[in-house]
Design an enzyme around this catalytic site. Structure first.
Site, PDB file in Angstrom:
ATOM      1  N   GLY A  17       0.782  -1.233   0.000  1.00 29.40           N
ATOM      2  CA  GLY A  17       0.000   0.000   0.000  1.00 29.40           C
ATOM      3  C   GLY A  17       0.811   1.279   0.000  1.00 29.40           C
ATOM      4  O   GLY A  17       0.316   2.320   0.445  1.00 29.40           O
ATOM      5  N   SER A  18       2.023   1.228  -0.541  1.00 31.05           N
ATOM      6  CA  SER A  18       2.804   2.476  -0.541  1.00 31.05           C
ATOM      7  C   SER A  18       2.136   3.513  -1.455  1.00 31.05           C
ATOM      8  O   SER A  18       2.101   4.699  -1.129  1.00 31.05           O
ATOM      9  CB  SER A  18       4.262   2.232  -0.952  1.00 31.05           C
ATOM     10  OG  SER A  18       4.368   1.940  -2.324  1.00 31.05           O
ATOM     11  N   ASN A  19       1.582   3.065  -2.575  1.00 29.42           N
ATOM     12  CA  ASN A  19       0.868   4.014  -3.457  1.00 29.42           C
ATOM     13  C   ASN A  19      -0.415   4.518  -2.792  1.00 29.42           C
ATOM     14  O   ASN A  19      -0.713   5.709  -2.851  1.00 29.42           O
ATOM     15  CB  ASN A  19       0.503   3.351  -4.785  1.00 29.42           C
ATOM     16  CG  ASN A  19       1.620   3.453  -5.796  1.00 29.42           C
ATOM     17  OD1 ASN A  19       1.893   4.526  -6.325  1.00 29.42           O
ATOM     18  ND2 ASN A  19       2.288   2.334  -6.042  1.00 29.42           N
ATOM     19  N   MET A  93      -4.861  -6.711  -6.464  1.00 26.15           N
ATOM     20  CA  MET A  93      -4.406  -7.872  -7.215  1.00 26.15           C
ATOM     21  C   MET A  93      -5.529  -8.784  -7.717  1.00 26.15           C
ATOM     22  O   MET A  93      -5.329  -9.980  -7.884  1.00 26.15           O
ATOM     23  CB  MET A  93      -3.392  -8.680  -6.366  1.00 26.15           C
ATOM     24  CG  MET A  93      -2.146  -7.883  -6.008  1.00 26.15           C
ATOM     25  SD  MET A  93      -1.371  -7.054  -7.428  1.00 26.15           S
ATOM     26  CE  MET A  93      -0.599  -8.450  -8.232  1.00 26.15           C
ATOM     27  N   ARG A  94      -6.695  -8.203  -7.956  1.00 20.00           N
ATOM     28  CA  ARG A  94      -7.777  -8.997  -8.544  1.00 20.00           C
ATOM     29  C   ARG A  94      -8.208  -8.356  -9.859  1.00 20.00           C
ATOM     30  O   ARG A  94      -8.210  -7.139  -9.959  1.00 20.00           O
ATOM     31  CB  ARG A  94      -8.995  -9.049  -7.612  1.00 20.00           C
ATOM     32  CG  ARG A  94      -8.796  -9.950  -6.444  1.00 20.00           C
ATOM     33  CD  ARG A  94      -9.996  -9.967  -5.540  1.00 20.00           C
ATOM     34  NE  ARG A  94      -9.628 -10.618  -4.309  1.00 20.00           N
ATOM     35  CZ  ARG A  94      -9.718 -11.938  -4.111  1.00 20.00           C
ATOM     36  NH1 ARG A  94     -10.217 -12.714  -5.052  1.00 20.00           N
ATOM     37  NH2 ARG A  94      -9.328 -12.471  -2.976  1.00 20.00           N
ATOM     38  N   ASN A 116      -6.013   2.748 -12.882  1.00 20.46           N
ATOM     39  CA  ASN A 116      -4.975   1.839 -12.359  1.00 20.46           C
ATOM     40  C   ASN A 116      -3.601   2.412 -12.666  1.00 20.46           C
ATOM     41  O   ASN A 116      -3.434   3.171 -13.624  1.00 20.46           O
ATOM     42  CB  ASN A 116      -5.117   0.473 -13.035  1.00 20.46           C
ATOM     43  CG  ASN A 116      -4.124  -0.549 -12.499  1.00 20.46           C
ATOM     44  OD1 ASN A 116      -3.871  -0.602 -11.296  1.00 20.46           O
ATOM     45  ND2 ASN A 116      -3.553  -1.351 -13.382  1.00 20.46           N
ATOM     46  N   HIS A 118       0.189   0.980 -13.573  1.00 22.45           N
ATOM     47  CA  HIS A 118       0.844  -0.262 -13.969  1.00 22.45           C
ATOM     48  C   HIS A 118       2.354  -0.027 -14.086  1.00 22.45           C
ATOM     49  O   HIS A 118       2.789   0.976 -14.672  1.00 22.45           O
ATOM     50  CB  HIS A 118       0.275  -0.759 -15.313  1.00 22.45           C
ATOM     51  CG  HIS A 118       0.931  -2.019 -15.750  1.00 22.45           C
ATOM     52  ND1 HIS A 118       0.586  -3.246 -15.213  1.00 22.45           N
ATOM     53  CD2 HIS A 118       1.949  -2.241 -16.606  1.00 22.45           C
ATOM     54  CE1 HIS A 118       1.366  -4.168 -15.750  1.00 22.45           C
ATOM     55  NE2 HIS A 118       2.198  -3.590 -16.599  1.00 22.45           N
TER      56      HIS A 118
HETATM   57  C1  GRF Z   1       2.933  -1.002  -7.829  1.00 19.32           C
HETATM   58  O1  GRF Z   1       4.142  -1.289  -8.474  1.00 19.32           O
HETATM   59  C2  GRF Z   1       1.846  -0.764  -8.837  1.00 19.32           C
HETATM   60  O2  GRF Z   1       2.314  -0.230 -10.025  1.00 19.32           O
HETATM   61  C3  GRF Z   1       1.304  -2.140  -9.080  1.00 19.32           C
HETATM   62  O3  GRF Z   1       1.343  -2.764  -7.823  1.00 19.32           O
HETATM   63  C4  GRF Z   1       2.389  -2.195  -7.043  1.00 19.32           C
HETATM   64  C5  GRF Z   1       1.798  -1.800  -5.726  1.00 19.32           C
HETATM   65  O4  GRF Z   1       2.777  -1.393  -4.810  1.00 19.32           O
HETATM   66  N1  GRF Z   1      -0.006  -2.088  -9.680  1.00 19.32           N
HETATM   67  P1  GRF Z   1       2.358  -0.719  -3.426  1.00 19.32           P
HETATM   68  O5  GRF Z   1       1.518  -1.735  -2.669  1.00 19.32           O
HETATM   69  O6  GRF Z   1       1.602   0.524  -3.729  1.00 19.32           O
HETATM   70  O7  GRF Z   1       3.674  -0.454  -2.750  1.00 19.32           O
END
Ligand code: GRF
Length: 214
Positions: A17-19, A93-94, A116, A118
């Site tokens: 969940g860093s993003n 991841m779904r 999303n 990617h």
């Molecule tokens: C990221 O690399 C994003 O591009 C991909 O999944 C990863 C999620 O990373 N869809 P985080 O959980 O946000 O660190």
């Protein structure tokens, strides 16, 4: 712009969940109407990150015996009850079904209101391991892509892309870290523009062309 009239949105994340945390921090700073985060995993790192930011995190796992349709209906019913208009995926991841996506279809923009990020320069290296696949292929540059979600695998209309260099001596780890840092730089800005309606969509033969900024 008056932030009170902006559409409510939520985040979806399955992993560290860093993003999601980065988007939440940005939304708090900017006063954007982020309602909550949804995760499908009880052990996801994102739960603690949201707690620290005081953003609600709703855990909606797919229970034993539950079909994909039932799981998605549980999520979409909840989102509708909360009047969520936009979803930003951040490591969810779904694969979302066409039926789920269609519930967020915007006839106005002719896209699904689901975004999303990617970890590759699409259409190269779709799928779950963008950085690994690009690194192992031996690319000299890779990048990140933010796109609307359609029912293909990372095939939706591209909103924004930015590339980064593979440096001498890179390992998969250093290469991926450079990519993730770039994700953190670009995703919040794009989220802000989308939520403020600061984009347009036009048709380019078979594909939709998305332009940020008016
Ligand atoms: C990221 O690399 C994003 O591009 C991909 O999944 C990863 C999620 O990373 N869809 P985080 O959980 O946000 O660190």
């Amino acid at each position: 712009m008056d932030n009170n009239i902006l559409p409510k949105f939520c985040l979806f994340a399955s992993g560290s969940g860093s993003n999601a945390a980065n988007l939440a921090t940005y939304s708090l700073q900017e006063g954007l109407p982020l309602a909550f985060c949804v995760t499908d995993r009880e052990d996801a790192g994102v739960i603690e990150k949201m707690q620290k930011l005081q953003i609600p995190c709703h855990i909606i796992p797919r229970r034993k015996g539950q079909t994909k349709e039932e799981h998605e209906a549980a999520i979409s019913n909840f989102l509708f009850a909360e009047e969520i208009e936009w979803i930003f995926l951040a490591g969810y991841m779904r694969i979302l079904s066409s039926s789920f996506l269609s519930k967020f279809y915007s006839p106005n923009f002719q896209i699904n209101r689901i975004v999303n990020i990617h970890p590759s320069l699409l259409p190269a290296f779709p799928g779950a391991h963008g950085y690994k696949d690009a690194f192992e292929y031996g690319v000299q540059r890779s990048g990140v892509t933010i796109h609307f979600v359609d029912d293909g695998m990372d095939t939706g209309p591209i909103i924004f892309q930015e590339s980064f260099e593979r440096c001498k001596g890179d390992t998969l780890e250093t290469f991926s870290q450079r990519g993730l840092a770039l994700e953190h730089q670009v995703y919040p800005k794009v989220l802000g523009q989308i939520i403020k309606g600061d984009f347009s969509v036009s048709n380019l033969s078979e594909r939709q062309l998305v332009t940020l900024g008016r």
